[in-house]
Scaffold this motif. Structure first.
Motif, PDB file in Angstrom:
ATOM      1  N   LEU A   1     -23.478   8.550  22.524  1.00 10.63           N
ATOM      2  CA  LEU A   1     -23.540   8.063  23.904  1.00 10.63           C
ATOM      3  C   LEU A   1     -24.067   6.627  23.948  1.00 10.63           C
ATOM      4  CD1 LEU A   1     -24.932  11.237  25.702  1.00 10.63           C
ATOM      5  CD2 LEU A   1     -22.594  10.371  25.731  1.00 10.63           C
ATOM      6  N   SER A   2     -25.005   6.302  23.079  1.00 14.18           N
ATOM      7  CA  SER A   2     -25.529   4.929  23.046  1.00 14.18           C
ATOM      8  C   SER A   2     -24.451   3.950  22.612  1.00 14.18           C
ATOM      9  CB  SER A   2     -26.719   4.862  22.088  1.00 14.18           C
ATOM     10  OG  SER A   2     -27.737   5.753  22.481  1.00 14.18           O
ATOM     11  N   ILE A   3     -23.634   4.338  21.634  1.00 12.55           N
ATOM     12  CA  ILE A   3     -22.541   3.464  21.193  1.00 12.55           C
ATOM     13  C   ILE A   3     -21.506   3.295  22.308  1.00 12.55           C
ATOM     14  CG2 ILE A   3     -20.628   3.281  19.557  1.00 12.55           C
ATOM     15  CD1 ILE A   3     -22.441   4.704  17.527  1.00 12.55           C
ATOM     16  N   VAL A   4     -21.231   4.379  23.024  1.00 13.59           N
ATOM     17  CA  VAL A   4     -20.293   4.288  24.155  1.00 13.59           C
ATOM     18  C   VAL A   4     -20.829   3.330  25.210  1.00 13.59           C
ATOM     19  CG1 VAL A   4     -19.283   5.581  26.074  1.00 13.59           C
ATOM     20  CG2 VAL A   4     -19.276   6.551  23.772  1.00 13.59           C
ATOM     21  N   LEU A   5     -22.134   3.434  25.514  1.00 17.82           N
ATOM     22  CA  LEU A   5     -22.745   2.553  26.515  1.00 17.82           C
ATOM     23  C   LEU A   5     -22.633   1.083  26.100  1.00 17.82           C
ATOM     24  CD1 LEU A   5     -24.397   2.359  29.127  1.00 17.82           C
ATOM     25  CD2 LEU A   5     -26.471   2.574  27.738  1.00 17.82           C
ATOM     26  N   ALA A   6     -22.913   0.806  24.843  1.00 23.41           N
ATOM     27  CA  ALA A   6     -22.802  -0.573  24.362  1.00 23.41           C
ATOM     28  C   ALA A   6     -21.361  -1.057  24.407  1.00 23.41           C
ATOM     29  CB  ALA A   6     -23.335  -0.653  22.927  1.00 23.41           C
ATOM     30  N   THR A   7     -20.407  -0.186  24.076  1.00 26.69           N
ATOM     31  CA  THR A   7     -18.992  -0.568  24.082  1.00 26.69           C
ATOM     32  C   THR A   7     -18.491  -0.840  25.489  1.00 26.69           C
ATOM     33  OG1 THR A   7     -18.667   0.790  22.099  1.00 26.69           O
ATOM     34  CG2 THR A   7     -16.699   0.136  23.316  1.00 26.69           C
ATOM     35  N   VAL A   8     -18.940  -0.004  26.452  1.00 24.46           N
ATOM     36  CA  VAL A   8     -18.525  -0.217  27.849  1.00 24.46           C
ATOM     37  C   VAL A   8     -19.024  -1.571  28.335  1.00 24.46           C
ATOM     38  CG1 VAL A   8     -18.841   0.589  30.215  1.00 24.46           C
ATOM     39  CG2 VAL A   8     -18.337   2.228  28.402  1.00 24.46           C
ATOM     40  N   TRP A   9     -20.306  -1.873  28.077  1.00 26.60           N
ATOM     41  CA  TRP A   9     -20.855  -3.170  28.520  1.00 26.60           C
ATOM     42  C   TRP A   9     -20.115  -4.334  27.863  1.00 26.60           C
ATOM     43  CZ3 TRP A   9     -23.232  -7.084  25.690  1.00 26.60           C
ATOM     44  CH2 TRP A   9     -23.826  -8.104  26.457  1.00 26.60           C
ATOM     45  N   TRP A  10     -19.735  -4.152  26.598  1.00 25.08           N
ATOM     46  CA  TRP A  10     -19.123  -5.246  25.844  1.00 25.08           C
ATOM     47  C   TRP A  10     -17.656  -5.487  26.230  1.00 25.08           C
ATOM     48  CZ3 TRP A  10     -17.122  -4.440  20.258  1.00 25.08           C
ATOM     49  CH2 TRP A  10     -16.637  -5.651  19.754  1.00 25.08           C
ATOM     50  N   THR A  11     -16.867  -4.436  26.388  1.00 31.29           N
ATOM     51  CA  THR A  11     -15.412  -4.616  26.495  1.00 31.29           C
ATOM     52  C   THR A  11     -14.839  -4.385  27.884  1.00 31.29           C
ATOM     53  OG1 THR A  11     -14.989  -2.314  25.870  1.00 31.29           O
ATOM     54  CG2 THR A  11     -15.150  -3.917  24.092  1.00 31.29           C
ATOM     55  N   VAL A  12     -15.664  -4.008  28.864  1.00 30.36           N
ATOM     56  CA  VAL A  12     -15.097  -3.726  30.184  1.00 30.36           C
ATOM     57  C   VAL A  12     -14.525  -4.989  30.823  1.00 30.36           C
ATOM     58  CG1 VAL A  12     -17.206  -4.121  31.530  1.00 30.36           C
ATOM     59  CG2 VAL A  12     -15.538  -2.422  32.293  1.00 30.36           C
ATOM     60  N   GLY A  13     -14.941  -6.152  30.372  1.00 31.40           N
ATOM     61  CA  GLY A  13     -14.441  -7.398  30.951  1.00 31.40           C
ATOM     62  C   GLY A  13     -12.943  -7.573  30.803  1.00 31.40           C
ATOM     63  N   PHE A  14     -12.362  -7.046  29.721  1.00 33.46           N
ATOM     64  CA  PHE A  14     -10.914  -7.180  29.538  1.00 33.46           C
ATOM     65  C   PHE A  14     -10.158  -6.362  30.582  1.00 33.46           C
ATOM     66  CE2 PHE A  14      -6.927  -5.823  27.469  1.00 33.46           C
ATOM     67  CZ  PHE A  14      -6.354  -7.068  27.280  1.00 33.46           C
ATOM     68  N   ASN A  15     -10.595  -5.112  30.809  1.00 34.56           N
ATOM     69  CA  ASN A  15      -9.950  -4.291  31.841  1.00 34.56           C
ATOM     70  C   ASN A  15     -10.188  -4.886  33.228  1.00 34.56           C
ATOM     71  OD1 ASN A  15      -9.267  -2.619  29.752  1.00 34.56           O
ATOM     72  ND2 ASN A  15     -10.881  -1.132  30.157  1.00 34.56           N
ATOM     73  N   PHE A  16     -11.378  -5.422  33.438  1.00 34.46           N
ATOM     74  CA  PHE A  16     -11.686  -6.084  34.712  1.00 34.46           C
ATOM     75  C   PHE A  16     -10.704  -7.229  34.986  1.00 34.46           C
ATOM     76  CE2 PHE A  16     -13.840 -10.057  35.973  1.00 34.46           C
ATOM     77  CZ  PHE A  16     -13.968  -9.818  37.327  1.00 34.46           C
TER      78      PHE A  16
ATOM     79  N   SER B   1      -9.874   2.161  21.359  1.00 38.51           N
ATOM     80  CA  SER B   1     -10.978   3.076  21.036  1.00 38.51           C
ATOM     81  C   SER B   1     -10.717   3.803  19.720  1.00 38.51           C
ATOM     82  CB  SER B   1     -11.170   4.082  22.174  1.00 38.51           C
ATOM     83  OG  SER B   1     -11.556   3.423  23.363  1.00 38.51           O
ATOM     84  N   LEU B   2      -9.464   4.129  19.444  1.00 37.05           N
ATOM     85  CA  LEU B   2      -9.157   4.812  18.188  1.00 37.05           C
ATOM     86  C   LEU B   2      -9.440   3.922  16.977  1.00 37.05           C
ATOM     87  CD1 LEU B   2      -5.826   6.645  19.122  1.00 37.05           C
ATOM     88  CD2 LEU B   2      -8.049   7.701  18.699  1.00 37.05           C
ATOM     89  N   LYS B   3      -9.503   2.611  17.186  1.00 41.11           N
ATOM     90  CA  LYS B   3      -9.740   1.687  16.071  1.00 41.11           C
ATOM     91  C   LYS B   3     -11.216   1.298  15.947  1.00 41.11           C
ATOM     92  CE  LYS B   3      -6.820  -1.377  17.477  1.00 41.11           C
ATOM     93  NZ  LYS B   3      -6.025  -2.618  17.543  1.00 41.11           N
ATOM     94  N   ILE B   4     -12.108   2.050  16.550  1.00 46.70           N
ATOM     95  CA  ILE B   4     -13.532   1.684  16.521  1.00 46.70           C
ATOM     96  C   ILE B   4     -14.054   1.639  15.086  1.00 46.70           C
ATOM     97  CG2 ILE B   4     -14.148   4.105  16.848  1.00 46.70           C
ATOM     98  CD1 ILE B   4     -16.711   3.187  18.142  1.00 46.70           C
ATOM     99  N   PHE B   5     -14.821   0.615  14.788  1.00 47.61           N
ATOM    100  CA  PHE B   5     -15.425   0.499  13.458  1.00 47.61           C
ATOM    101  C   PHE B   5     -16.704  -0.347  13.495  1.00 47.61           C
ATOM    102  CE2 PHE B   5     -15.953  -1.991   9.535  1.00 47.61           C
ATOM    103  CZ  PHE B   5     -16.231  -0.952   8.652  1.00 47.61           C
ATOM    104  N   ASP B   6     -16.562  -1.621  13.924  1.00 50.55           N
ATOM    105  CA  ASP B   6     -17.629  -2.592  13.669  1.00 50.55           C
ATOM    106  C   ASP B   6     -18.932  -2.283  14.385  1.00 50.55           C
ATOM    107  OD1 ASP B   6     -16.098  -3.016  15.866  1.00 50.55           O
ATOM    108  OD2 ASP B   6     -15.666  -5.120  15.477  1.00 50.55           O
ATOM    109  N   GLN B   7     -18.887  -1.914  15.690  1.00 48.04           N
ATOM    110  CA  GLN B   7     -20.157  -1.670  16.374  1.00 48.04           C
ATOM    111  C   GLN B   7     -20.866  -0.432  15.803  1.00 48.04           C
ATOM    112  OE1 GLN B   7     -17.108  -1.536  17.767  1.00 48.04           O
ATOM    113  NE2 GLN B   7     -17.096  -0.476  19.728  1.00 48.04           N
ATOM    114  N   VAL B   8     -20.099   0.577  15.383  1.00 47.50           N
ATOM    115  CA  VAL B   8     -20.722   1.751  14.764  1.00 47.50           C
ATOM    116  C   VAL B   8     -21.328   1.375  13.420  1.00 47.50           C
ATOM    117  CG1 VAL B   8     -20.305   4.052  13.847  1.00 47.50           C
ATOM    118  CG2 VAL B   8     -19.163   3.324  15.943  1.00 47.50           C
ATOM    119  N   TYR B   9     -20.614   0.601  12.655  1.00 49.26           N
ATOM    120  CA  TYR B   9     -21.091   0.211  11.318  1.00 49.26           C
ATOM    121  C   TYR B   9     -22.398  -0.578  11.418  1.00 49.26           C
ATOM    122  CZ  TYR B   9     -20.870  -1.509   6.530  1.00 49.26           C
ATOM    123  OH  TYR B   9     -21.145  -1.780   5.211  1.00 49.26           O
ATOM    124  N   ILE B  10     -22.502  -1.429  12.466  1.00 49.00           N
ATOM    125  CA  ILE B  10     -23.706  -2.255  12.610  1.00 49.00           C
ATOM    126  C   ILE B  10     -24.861  -1.457  13.205  1.00 49.00           C
ATOM    127  CG2 ILE B  10     -24.659  -4.250  13.832  1.00 49.00           C
ATOM    128  CD1 ILE B  10     -21.856  -5.495  13.659  1.00 49.00           C
TER     129      ILE B  10
END
Length: 316
Positions: free
Chosen positions: A180-195, A247-256
């Motif tokens: 859930l924490s990774i999802v929260l960080a991803t939403v904050w980071w990438t929602v700008g593209f959908n916006f 989302s299926l290509k997630i890697f870098d934020q989880v790895y870090i």
């Protein structure tokens, strides 16, 4: 005495070859092949050739150290299908996609609606909501790892404490909260593209539709439900497809942020491929896992395409 000069007559062109050359040149020009030839060359060099080379590796016992390389048929594929780590990593990837897609689509739409209707410092809202998307994944990962999610002194715990809630949550160390924490960080980071996609779609809706609705006495809620949301249907389909594939290509934020932990509870399939190939040295096996995942992505894309066509036919 007069000098007579003779000018050599130009050689007669080959009557058969000339029309043929002109015809070939015209076909290339007419079909645009001449113009896209550089792109096709790069496409073949960096996509077609790696794909074909990867298939060859997946059928061999290739090792990153240079050992092996014998043809072993589909043994790597059979081993991958029996490997529980493949399926657990695959489920983590699918679970992240399910958790992240819905909030990313809805939040992007809501932010676009707010930015489209707010009339005060409109540029500031647009900039603040799109700016995080410009950050590199390393910056985002370290920001949440060192500033937002540290237990007791992180921003998240301090925010909870200000509301009288109990801090000290293991945001990235507890299996219940890590994904859930990774999802929260991803939403904050990438929602700008959908916006941005939704904001462009909102600006393309003809204004006379809203003016006609107002003349008919439609309120703001009716205009939203009867005009805005139906006009955003195609954009929503595009956003959902792009979001699922991303989302299926997630890697870098989880790895870090977690390195796949705790206890591999957040490890996505791409990280498992990386570990099998570059720390386990089994390039052939990692290639086989990659192509199994590739087949699943193709299936998901075909299902989404079929559903989009059906919705488009029903809306006509």
């Amino acid at each position: 005495m007069t000098a007579t000069t003779t000018v050599a007559a130009p050689a007669a062109p080959d009557e058969a070859a000339a029309p043929r050359a002109v015809g070939v040149r015209r076909r290339w020009t007419e079909h645009g092949l001449l113009f896209i030839a550089p792109f096709l060359l790069v496409y073949a060099l960096f996509l077609i050739w790696p794909l074909a080379s990867g298939v060859g590796m997946s059928l061999s016992s290739d090792n990153i150290s240079g050992a092996g390389g014998e043809f072993i048929g589909f043994d790597n594929y059979a081993e991958a299908l029996r490997d529980p780590n493949v399926w657990s990593s695959m489920w983590n990837t699918v679970w992240f996609t399910i958790l992240s897609t819905v909030p990313l689509v809805l939040t992007g739409m809501v932010l676009a609606l707010l930015a489209h209707h707010l009339r005060v410092v409109q540029w500031l809202w647009r900039l603040s909501w799109f700016a995080p998307f410009l950050l590199p994944s390393g910056v985002v990962g370290l920001l949440f790892l060192w500033v937002i999610f540290p237990s007791d002194f992180g921003f998240a715990d301090q925010l909870l404490a200000s509301f009288g809630l109990h801090p000290g949550i293991g945001w990235l160390t507890d299996e219940r909260y890590a994904m859930l924490s990774i999802v929260l960080a991803t939403v904050w980071w990438t929602v700008g593209f959908n916006f941005l996609l939704y904001l462009a779609a909102l600006q393309s809706i003809p204004q006379h539709l809203y003016e006609a609705a107002e003349l008919d006495g439609a309120g703001a809620r009716q205009r939203l439900l009867r005009i805005t949301l139906p006009m955003l249907r195609r954009t929503t389909g595009v956003v959902v497809v792009l979001q699922v594939l991303a989302s299926l290509k997630i890697f870098d934020q989880v790895y870090i942020m977690t390195g796949g932990g705790p206890d591999a509870s957040t490890r996505p399939i791409l990280q498992y491929v990386y570990q099998a190939g570059f720390t386990g040295y089994r390039i052939g096996y990692a290639s086989a896992v990659s192509y199994i995942f590739f087949a699943l992505i193709v299936i998901v894309s075909l299902v989404q395409l079929r559903l989009s066509r059906r919705n488009g036919e029903e809306s006509k």
